[in-house]
Design a protein around this motif. Sequence first.
Motif, PDB file in Angstrom:
ATOM      1  N   ALA A 101      -6.376  71.442 -31.283  1.00  0.00           N
ATOM      2  CA  ALA A 101      -5.000  70.960 -31.450  1.00  0.00           C
ATOM      3  C   ALA A 101      -4.928  69.457 -31.215  1.00  0.00           C
ATOM      4  CB  ALA A 101      -4.065  71.694 -30.495  1.00  0.00           C
ATOM      5  N   GLY A 102      -5.688  68.958 -30.245  1.00  0.00           N
ATOM      6  CA  GLY A 102      -5.700  67.517 -29.985  1.00  0.00           C
ATOM      7  C   GLY A 102      -6.264  66.727 -31.148  1.00  0.00           C
ATOM      8  N   VAL A 103      -7.344  67.227 -31.750  1.00  0.00           N
ATOM      9  CA  VAL A 103      -7.935  66.540 -32.908  1.00  0.00           C
ATOM     10  C   VAL A 103      -6.950  66.529 -34.072  1.00  0.00           C
ATOM     11  CG1 VAL A 103      -9.750  66.734 -34.663  1.00  0.00           C
ATOM     12  CG2 VAL A 103     -10.326  66.951 -32.257  1.00  0.00           C
ATOM     13  N   LEU A 104      -6.311  67.669 -34.341  1.00  0.00           N
ATOM     14  CA  LEU A 104      -5.328  67.719 -35.422  1.00  0.00           C
ATOM     15  C   LEU A 104      -4.136  66.798 -35.149  1.00  0.00           C
ATOM     16  CD1 LEU A 104      -5.256  71.501 -36.371  1.00  0.00           C
ATOM     17  CD2 LEU A 104      -6.058  69.602 -37.759  1.00  0.00           C
ATOM     18  N   ALA A 105      -3.640  66.800 -33.927  1.00  0.00           N
ATOM     19  CA  ALA A 105      -2.504  65.943 -33.582  1.00  0.00           C
ATOM     20  C   ALA A 105      -2.880  64.473 -33.727  1.00  0.00           C
ATOM     21  CB  ALA A 105      -2.037  66.235 -32.156  1.00  0.00           C
ATOM     22  N   TYR A 106      -4.084  64.101 -33.308  1.00  0.00           N
ATOM     23  CA  TYR A 106      -4.531  62.724 -33.454  1.00  0.00           C
ATOM     24  C   TYR A 106      -4.593  62.333 -34.928  1.00  0.00           C
ATOM     25  CZ  TYR A 106      -7.529  58.630 -33.518  1.00  0.00           C
ATOM     26  OH  TYR A 106      -8.025  57.382 -33.761  1.00  0.00           O
ATOM     27  N   TYR A 107      -5.156  63.205 -35.764  1.00  0.00           N
ATOM     28  CA  TYR A 107      -5.289  62.910 -37.182  1.00  0.00           C
ATOM     29  C   TYR A 107      -3.925  62.719 -37.843  1.00  0.00           C
ATOM     30  CZ  TYR A 107      -6.069  63.684 -42.147  1.00  0.00           C
ATOM     31  OH  TYR A 107      -6.051  63.573 -43.504  1.00  0.00           O
ATOM     32  N   PHE A 108      -3.009  63.679 -37.611  1.00  0.00           N
ATOM     33  CA  PHE A 108      -1.697  63.567 -38.240  1.00  0.00           C
ATOM     34  C   PHE A 108      -0.898  62.398 -37.674  1.00  0.00           C
ATOM     35  CE2 PHE A 108      -2.445  68.127 -39.294  1.00  0.00           C
ATOM     36  CZ  PHE A 108      -2.452  67.956 -40.661  1.00  0.00           C
ATOM     37  N   GLY A 109      -1.046  62.096 -36.394  1.00  0.00           N
ATOM     38  CA  GLY A 109      -0.375  60.932 -35.823  1.00  0.00           C
ATOM     39  C   GLY A 109      -0.912  59.639 -36.404  1.00  0.00           C
ATOM     40  N   LEU A 110      -2.213  59.576 -36.605  1.00  0.00           N
ATOM     41  CA  LEU A 110      -2.820  58.384 -37.208  1.00  0.00           C
ATOM     42  C   LEU A 110      -2.314  58.185 -38.626  1.00  0.00           C
ATOM     43  CD1 LEU A 110      -5.009  56.205 -36.646  1.00  0.00           C
ATOM     44  CD2 LEU A 110      -6.608  57.728 -37.795  1.00  0.00           C
ATOM     45  N   ARG A 111      -2.252  59.279 -39.392  1.00  0.00           N
ATOM     46  CA  ARG A 111      -1.754  59.167 -40.774  1.00  0.00           C
ATOM     47  C   ARG A 111      -0.300  58.703 -40.798  1.00  0.00           C
ATOM     48  NH1 ARG A 111      -2.766  63.888 -44.789  1.00  0.00           N
ATOM     49  NH2 ARG A 111      -1.253  62.573 -45.799  1.00  0.00           N
TER      50      ARG A 111
END
Length: 137
Positions: free
Chosen positions: A81-91
């Motif tokens: 969940a942290g990796v996904l949240a980081y990716y979508f936040g970066l985008r």
Amino acid sequence: MSRNAKINTLLLAIVAALAVLPLVLGLGDDKEEPFAGADAQAETAITELAPDYEPWFSPLYEPPSGEIESALFALQAALGAGVLAYYFGLRKGRRQGQALVAAAPGADADASKADRTAAEASDSARPADGAPQGDRV
């Protein structure tokens, strides 16, 4: 209430109903472990159908208890969940940054001037024959 707020409220109610309805309706009361995972149910079904079945391989690590196994599973889920949240936040941050740059007054003139300056600098770094300097022998 806005349209998005209504949709979010409806989705939240559906998720809550999916979590609470099996408990309220008593689904699984006839089973020894009503909410066992799919792995445990598959293992039970395999041992009932083929008692002499031998697994092809064994786990690399067998946790000493069910609590540790659950904790490792929760840790894995949290990391994912942290990796996904980081990716979508970066985008989203990049998209917002591009929108701010595009909305800034004079942004097009500054960007095109910077592009021309960078192109001129890279052209002046090349020798007259057009070959990159590192490739010369």
